[in-house]
Enzyme design. Sequence first.
Site, short mmCIF file in Angstrom:
data_model
loop_
_atom_site.label_atom_id
_atom_site.label_comp_id
_atom_site.label_asym_id
_atom_site.label_seq_id
_atom_site.Cartn_x
_atom_site.Cartn_y
_atom_site.Cartn_z
N LYS A 135 0.82 -1.21 0.00
CA LYS A 135 0.00 0.00 0.00
C LYS A 135 0.86 1.27 0.00
O LYS A 135 0.44 2.31 -0.50
CB LYS A 135 -0.92 0.03 1.21
CG LYS A 135 -1.78 -1.22 1.43
CD LYS A 135 -2.88 -1.35 0.43
CE LYS A 135 -4.03 -2.26 0.84
NZ LYS A 135 -3.72 -3.68 0.98
C1 LIG Z 1 -4.41 -4.79 0.60
C2 LIG Z 1 -3.67 -6.06 0.59
C3 LIG Z 1 -3.99 -7.09 -0.30
C4 LIG Z 1 -5.16 -6.99 -1.26
O1 LIG Z 1 -4.96 -6.01 -2.24
P1 LIG Z 1 -6.20 -5.48 -3.10
O2 LIG Z 1 -5.67 -4.37 -3.91
O3 LIG Z 1 -7.21 -5.00 -2.08
O4 LIG Z 1 -6.72 -6.61 -3.91
C5 LIG Z 1 -3.19 -8.22 -0.30
N1 LIG Z 1 -2.16 -8.35 0.55
C6 LIG Z 1 -1.84 -7.39 1.44
C7 LIG Z 1 -0.71 -7.61 2.38
C8 LIG Z 1 -2.58 -6.20 1.49
O5 LIG Z 1 -2.25 -5.25 2.36
#
Ligand SMILES: *Cc1c(COP(=O)(O)O)cnc(C)c1O
Length: 466
Positions: free
Chosen positions: A112
């Site tokens: 993120k």
């Molecule tokens: C947010 C997240 C996901 C999922 O990603 P999306 O974009 O919501 O599909 C997978 N793994 C981790 C560690 C995350 O923080």
Amino acid sequence: MEYVSTRGSASALDFEGVTLAGLASDGGLYLPNEWPRFSEAEIAAMAGLPYAELAAKVMAPFVGDSLTQDELLDLCRQAYGRFAHDAVTPLVQLDERQWLLELFHGPTLAFKDVALQLLGLLFETFLSRRKSNLTIVGATSGDTGSAAIDAVAGREGVDIFMLHPSGRVSDVQRRQMTTVRAPNVHNIAITGSFDDAQAMVKRMFADESMTSRFNIGAVNSINWARLMAQVVYYFASAVQLGAPHRQVAFSVPTGNFGDVFAGYVAHKMGLPIAKLVVATNVNDILHRALSQGDYSAGEVTPTAAPSMDIQVSSNFERLLFDCGGRDGKALAEQMRGFEASKAMRLTNAQREGASQLFTSARADQNEMAQALRWAFDHAGQVIDPHTAIGLHAALEADVDPSIPMVTLATAHPAKFSDAVERAIGMRPSLPSRIGDLFAREEALVELPGEYEAVRDFVSERATPAA
Ligand SMILES: *Cc1c(COP(=O)(O)O)cnc(C)c1O
């Protein structure tokens, strides 16, 4: 570049507009009016570029006139300068065919950060130009919250209200949110699941009594700028593995369908992606939708990969729109049906459009732990539970074995050390850049899972638009 809503009736906006808007006023999500495309020669010329320069190149067509080339490059250098690895998103080889793309070298240890570090800077740039304030309201299954709070804490013109499902995020995840002490940061633990929290956020975007007083902005992956920033690492890794002269496949641990949708965008832009594998845990609505056309939400089951404990994947709507002939009116109808009954069938066009590029797989607790052990035994790599679900899908996927397969490593294993320890008997330690996380004091409020309680809390503390 103009952006249109997936539900066809909100007015078109430019990049600055969609960055600050989040959800469209008709309840839809914004997408570029058309996909920019790079030629083979342009993709070949990306080889060897520093990450920030590559990022500015890949994002420029989407940013349009909202920033100059120099401004965009400067923001990319600031955002990616905070990563603990020079390559920003390094590739690690597991065996002849399997690779990991490490996306967790940012300040809060999950992918993120790649998008949110940039988004925080974009907010600040656009808000100071407009002399206005933004009230960010977000829901997090754990990682978005900490990354967003890190990206905007102490910034001018922005307040952030972050909802998380009480007791359903890991200790590290919660502490990364609640120990940030800045007057513009508000943590709210609500009774319920991530989907409940997300539904409240969506409701606030459509609530006149709030939108007439506040500029409500989004840091969830409903915000287009986030997906745009994630397109970059598909290019970075594929070019390292031989694109545009060689095809590459990706396996993506998926929750809200944001990260894997960024891969779809990269493919639309000309990157030779052979397959995108959507990896889910037992909360497998996407696996059922892609394999059987059945998009129906069940109850959320809490798992060791909490950032994927999602039944309603907001960004799936973007795929349905693009694969289904970009008919906003028809999609608005289909989504209204889904919102009422929590179930819908994909149309034939949507299924056929999606199946050309996407495939899917699901991993239960046991399969997740097995993949975690496989990475450790075969390559000495300690991976996190989300990444392990991606790796399980990568190892199972029916993709031409001559094509390299890249699993997106979405979080640092130390963020989920209990689950990692259960699988391989070893506890990964937190990197030093996290500091004394467990010694710091936490600040959060607990609210019941009722929209009115959250709305009142926000409206009493947020700063009006201008
Ligand atoms: C947010 C997240 C996901 C999922 O990603 P999306 O974009 O919501 O599909 C997978 N793994 C981790 C560690 C995350 O923080």
